[in-house]
Design an enzyme around this catalytic site. Structure first.
Site, PDB file in Angstrom:
ATOM      1  N   SER A 577      36.776  66.292  15.846  1.00  0.00           N
ATOM      2  CA  SER A 577      35.535  65.529  15.724  1.00  0.00           C
ATOM      3  C   SER A 577      34.946  65.265  17.095  1.00  0.00           C
ATOM      4  CB  SER A 577      35.809  64.196  15.018  1.00  0.00           C
ATOM      5  OG  SER A 577      34.703  63.336  15.097  1.00  0.00           O
ATOM      6  N   TYR A 590      40.546  56.006  14.050  1.00  0.00           N
ATOM      7  CA  TYR A 590      40.019  57.344  13.803  1.00  0.00           C
ATOM      8  C   TYR A 590      39.837  58.123  15.106  1.00  0.00           C
ATOM      9  CZ  TYR A 590      36.741  60.970  12.253  1.00  0.00           C
ATOM     10  OH  TYR A 590      36.124  62.172  12.000  1.00  0.00           O
TER      11      TYR A 590
END
Length: 700
Positions: A577, A590
């Protein structure tokens, strides 16, 4: 009367209410499809059907006789109207005046296009003269196991007469071609009451004056052979009886999973092969039998069987009572080298001055006592079909050896078919393989938006794909969707919790058994969470780490094990990501886990480079459409973090990007394909950001 009980023989599938409303060509398609629907009648792509139909000539308007015959490369079970070649019978008969004898028969194939009716582009097959010169309107040529068992027996002619009397004749072995067409014509003229003929080591020809009569003759002839064999072989052990007991189902799969990647590695130096595993009762009966080695060494008889399965299989030494798989692995390279040497010797003994160069010398079929059969080919469908052909051959050997002596195709005849110049020309016309042909990919998170888009991209380039996901309903739906698009041979699914060592290991076992190994791992399983640090529970922290860090470690470790067993290199693509490089508010768990992914990829790139195992990372950002993680709390949490409604998120992400563009799953899939393919053959340890431009996430 034909039996209606498939257990006792072949069922009569002809439905006159359907056939009555069809045109003559449509009835030919119908007849072909119902014949091809049962593998006891003919193997995949094997045999052919024809009808001689009176039609209006588009040029003269006159009624002319046209031969409709299955075209080259067609399959009876699935053939449609466009699968048939159409030729003027008057021109086919005229070809006999040009025939210069058996030593020149191959040149007759070049004349067939000149007989084409109505500019039909479907190429006529080598069997066209066999149908043209049989003086009956409707002809079936099938490869039934029960008939080939007679045709491949030492006493083939006598057995034919014993079973069928004068109703079905017999002709000695002759390679398909123009000469055999003339033999069939002569037989029919000399035996006007015969309803068919068995061709030694080949198959069955039958005919009739109506499509239904032809079909019924084919089915009743096969049923008569099936019934005769049932009576003759009752209570008689097949193949000399069993000498070993099979391993259990899961044990057999475990052995297959260990051996198939190693076999694949040995035989894929020139082009990647794909595997198929078969441990059906027929296969186990054969591989566990006393006569396994003696019969296997004789090879197959029917030309169609032989072309798919090579001169003979490779039998793997293994005692299931003392299952030492490591010893098999250690000796496997020697066994494969010995097979190659034997194949080269066969080529050298049999070659002609104009023979094509030696082809792939590796075995197609591998037989293992107690375990089953592995088959390998350039694609999954061919590997599966090759296995089906060898099961046909097993059935033939069972029948022939139980009533007579089984006879394989003579070596020189086998070579002359395998290296037939017409067959070589056909191979040379095959289309160029796609960029990922022969590759096997496993995609975790395969039921989500990015996972499915990636699978579609890889499948489109010729790869086989295994979808792995924890969401069973979404996984089933994704498999059905992709199977509909790309076919059942190339798509599989496995239920996989990437945080479970057991589940991950089993997923790779299933992948190896289904396809033979793995070449590409796309590690894409994910979740998303958002919370201020003081509200981030240990459970939430650990969940992120378990899935996004530990999960990526577990699937990578298993992939590396198979890559190293195959010794073919490999590709790992992590889907991380933008947040792995650029921090975001209220997403510490995250972002940290995604950063761990990126660093793990760099570590693995260092470890794998020496063995041509490449590891790269794709960093998406804001892929809202089709993404499962954006359907739950994450979407609301991110909207809350940016103090906006969920409907405003997509426009927010588009506007904040440097390129002012939205990012879609297909965009991520394109970057994954780049890293998974030879386009990036000299790239490892690298990152591609697919985020429409974000200065904070520029790699530094």
């Amino acid at each position: 009367m034909l039996t209606k009980n498939p257990a006792l023989g072949l069922a009569d599938l002809w439905d006159e209410s359907k056939a009555a409303g069809m045109s003559e060509p449509e009835r030919l398609v119908y007849r072909s499809n119902i014949l091809g629907s049962d593998k006891r009648v003919t193997n995949y792509g094997g045999g052919n059907t024809s009808s001689k139909i009176w039609q209006e000539d588009p040029l003269t308007g006159e009624e002319v006789e046209v031969l409709w015959v299955k075209g080259s490369g067609g399959d009876s079970a699935s053939i449609k109207l466009d699968g048939f070649a159409t030729l003027y019978m008057s021109k086919l008969r005229a070809l006999k005046a040009l025939y210069r004898g058996v030593e020149h028969e191959d040149e007759m194939v070049g004349y067939l296009p000149h007989a084409t009716f109505n500019l039909n582009p479907r190429a006529a097959s080598i069997d066209t003269p066999l149908h043209a010169y049989v003086p009956h309107a409707y002809v079936d040529h099938m490869h039934p196991d029960a008939i080939i068992a007679i045709a491949a027996s030492k006493d083939s002619k006598a057995l034919t007469e014993e079973i069928f009397g004068k109703e079905i004749g017999w002709l000695p072995w002759k390679r398909p071609g123009f000469e055999l067409g003339l033999w069939l014509e002569k037989f029919c003229l000399e035996n006007p009451d015969a309803k068919g003929v068995i061709l030694e080591s080949h198959g069955l020809f039958t005919w009739g004056n109506t499509p239904r009569a032809c079909y019924e003759t084919t089915i009743s002839t096969i049923n008569k052979a099936i019934a005769w064999f049932a009576e003759k072989t009752e209570d008689k052990p097949a193949f000399g009886g069993a000498v070993v007991e099979p391993l259990g189902v899961e044990e057999r799969r475990a052995v297959a999973a260990k051996l198939m990647p190693r076999i694949r590695g040995f035989i894929s130096a020139d082009s990647h092969k794909l595997g198929h595993f078969d441990d059906s009762p027929a296969v186990l009966e054969f591989v566990n039998s006393k006569n396994l080695r003696d019969l296997a060494a004789l090879g197959t008889s029917c030309p169609d069987h032989f072309l798919r399965t090579k001169i003979r299989p490779l039998v793997i030494d293994f005692d299931p009572a003392k299952p030492d798989v490591d010893a098999v692995v250690e000796k496997l390279g020697q066994d494969i080298e010995a097979y190659r040497a034997d194949y080269q010797a066969y080529y050298d003994r049999s070659r002609h001055s104009d023979s094509p160069p030696v082809r792939d010398p590796n075995a197609v079929v591998y037989l293992m006592p107690g375990v089953g059969m592995f088959t390998f080919a350039k694609d999954k469908a061919t590997a599966r079909i090759s296995g089906e052909f060898y099961v046909n051959a097993i059935n033939v050997m069972r029948g022939a050896s139980s009533v007579s002596t089984y006879v394989g195709l003579p070596e020189q005849e086998a070579f002359d078919i395998e290296y037939w110049l017409l067959e070589e020309a056909k191979l040379q016309r095959m289309p160029k393989p796609k960029s990922l042909a022969g590759r096997i990919a496993l995609v975790t998170g395969g039921a989500g938006g990015i996972g499915k888009a990636t699978a579609r991209r890889l499948l489109g380039e010729g790869a086989c794909v295994v979808l792995a996901d924890i969401d069973h309903a979404a996984l089933d739906a994704a498999q059905q969707e992709l199977t509909k698009l790309h076919g059942k041979d190339v798509v599989r699914s496995v239920s996989m919790n990437v945080t479970s060592e057991t589940a991950v290991a089993q997923g790779f076992v299933d992948t190896a058994v289904e396809f033979g190994g793995i070449d590409i791992l796309v590690s894409n399983a994910g979740l998303a969470s958002s919370a201020p640090i003081e509200d981030t529970s240990l459970e939430l922290w650990n969940k992120n780490m378990d899935i996004l860090s530990t999960g990526y470690f577990l699937v990578s470790r298993e992939a590396f094990r198979q890559f190293r067993a195959q010794k073919l290199g490999g590709n790992v693509v992590f889907v991380s990501s933008k947040n792995g490089l650029a921090a975001s508010p209220n997403a510490a768990a995250y972002c940290t886990a995604k950063a761990a992914e990126i660093h793990l990829a760099r570590c693995l790139a260092l470890e794998g480079a020496g063995e041509q195992i490449r590891v790269n990372t794709v960093n998406p950002d804001a892929v809202l459409r089709g993404s499962k993680i954006w359907t739950g709390e994450w979407k609301e949490q991110r909207a809350a973090a940016y103090k906006m409604s969920t409907d405003e998120l997509e426009e927010h992400y588009r506007s904040r990007s440097m390129l002012k563009r939205s990012v879609f799953p297909e965009d991520i899939a394109e970057a994954i394909y780049f890293f998974a393919s030879e386009l990036s053959a000299k790239s490892t340890g690298n990152i591609i950001n697919v985020d429409a431009g974000n200065a904070q996430s520029f790699p530094r």
